[in-house]
Design an enzyme around this catalytic site. Structure first.
Site, PDB file in Angstrom:
ATOM      1  N   CYS A 131       0.991  -1.284  -0.043  1.00 47.18           N
ATOM      2  CA  CYS A 131      -0.479   0.173  -0.645  1.00 47.18           C
ATOM      3  C   CYS A 131       1.044   1.163  -0.160  1.00 47.18           C
ATOM      4  CB  CYS A 131      -0.710   0.101   0.896  1.00 47.18           C
ATOM      5  SG  CYS A 131      -2.416   1.498   0.848  1.00 47.18           S
ATOM      6  N   CYS A 134      -0.951   4.232   1.679  1.00 45.62           N
ATOM      7  CA  CYS A 134      -0.217   4.125   3.492  1.00 45.62           C
ATOM      8  C   CYS A 134       0.909   4.605   3.876  1.00 45.62           C
ATOM      9  CB  CYS A 134      -0.356   2.209   4.078  1.00 45.62           C
ATOM     10  SG  CYS A 134      -2.390   2.433   3.364  1.00 45.62           S
ATOM     11  N   ASP A 135       2.035   3.432   3.384  1.00 42.71           N
ATOM     12  CA  ASP A 135       3.296   3.537   3.894  1.00 42.71           C
ATOM     13  C   ASP A 135       4.133   4.574   3.014  1.00 42.71           C
ATOM     14  OD1 ASP A 135       2.238   1.860   5.719  1.00 42.71           O
ATOM     15  OD2 ASP A 135       2.669   0.272   3.896  1.00 42.71           O
TER      16      ASP A 135
END
Ligand code: NAP
Length: 299
Positions: A131, A134-135
């Site tokens: 992701c 997200c990261d």
């Protein structure tokens, strides 16, 4: 006893919920995550959902939630553990309780596929990610790779290129399957390089990702990266329904545009259904169609 239980609160599930509540059905939505949106939440920017150009994935999930709440849709954060078909009654066991419903819409979507190479599981969360939204921020000023050639891989690479020093897209063929508009964006980015006809053989690193072992034709090479984002497709989350309804060899539920499955009273909507074009808008359309079919069944 509910008229309808919807499993999944992504675009298919929430769209179904909105149609069902407006049709006067008694309704419950079950979602394993604390937030509505499903895979939408992993997308930094959504530029092709009608009426909301360039919206952030999390914000779109929030809009789904708010829209549902405004109409009185109740979403329970629970995981379905078992599903039983008792003819006119379907029974669900979840992490929090047991429910009965006359009709069921399976809109549980799909999850990230794994690359299944050495080092992937060992270094997951230590440089291996599924992701970018997200990261990605952890890799500011660093060198990263994205594996895959679809929409998600291209979107991830465009997103990472904003703050990574360099982004390699590693693709096993000589052509991307991502939308042309995304391909154009990629081509224009000076810090993105596509490695064609190349596969990742191994992900290496002691504490965190340090290097990838690549294969291009007969040749092996090494690429130093600090992060590797894997975007090699999705697998349907259909394990629990596979015993009840017919699925294809990849686990996608066999149902037409009307979302009717091979089991009376069970409907399939969104990415879990076998279809040719998986988009947020086609998932939302499924939700509406599934409720129309469920309404006919209930009547
Ligand atoms: P995808 O379109 O299935 O693409 C997966 C990519 O990974 C392909 O390029 C494939 O290569 C490659 N791949 C698969 N297995 C591999 C392996 N073992 N090793 C190396 N490469 C491998 O998947 P996706 O990009 O995750 O997208 C999933 C679905 O969501 C798609 O239908 C997509 O259109 C949709 N989507 C929609 C939106 C939107 O509505 N805005 C946004 C994102 C995604 P090949 O090309 O050689 O098969």
């Amino acid at each position: 006893m509910y008229d309808l239980i919807i499993v999944g609160a992504g675009p298919a599930g929430m769209s179904a919920a909105i149609y069902a509540v407006r049709a006067g059905m008694s309704l419950l939505v079950i979602e394993k995550n604390p937030m509505c949106g499903g895979q939408v939440l992993n997308t930094y920017e959504v530029d092709n959902y009608l009426g909301l150009p360039g919206i952030n994935g999390y914000d779109l999930g929030m809009k789904f939630k708010e829209h549902g709440e405004k109409l009185g849709v109740s979403v329970k954060e629970e995981t379905v553990l078992a599903l039983e078909d008792g003819g006119n009654v379907k029974r669900l066991k979840t992490t929090a309780g047991e429910y009965e419903t006359r009709a069921l819409i399976w809109a549980a979507g799909a999850s990230h596929a794994k690359l299944e190479v050495e080092g992937e599981a060992e270094l997951a969360g230590k440089g291996v990610s599924y992701c970018a939204a997200c990261d990605g921020a952890f890799y500011r000023g660093r060198v990263c790779a994205v594996v895959g050639g679809g929409d998600v891989a291209a979107e991830d690479a465009v997103f990472l290129a904003r703050f990574c020093e360099k982004v390699y897209v590693i693709h096993r063929r000589d052509k991307l399957r991502a939308a042309k508009s995304l391909q154009k964006k990629l081509e224009e980015l000076p810090n993105v390089e596509i490695l064609w006809n190349t596969r990742v053989k191994k992900i290496e690193g002691e504490e965190a990702v340090e290097e990838l072992l690549l294969q291009t034709g007969e040749e092996e090479s090494r690429l130093k990266v600090q992060g590797v984002f894997i975007a090699v497709g999705i697998r349907p989350d259909t394990e629990l329904v596979r015993e009840l309804v017919d699925c294809d060899e990849n686990g996608y539920i066999l149902a037409g545009e009307d979302c009717v499955t091979t089991k009376a009273g069970i409907f399939a909507a969104g990415d879990a259904r076998k279809k040719s074009f998986r988009q947020i808008i086609t998932a939302a359309a499924d939700g509406a169609n599934a409720v129309a079919s469920a309404g006919e069944y209930l009547a």
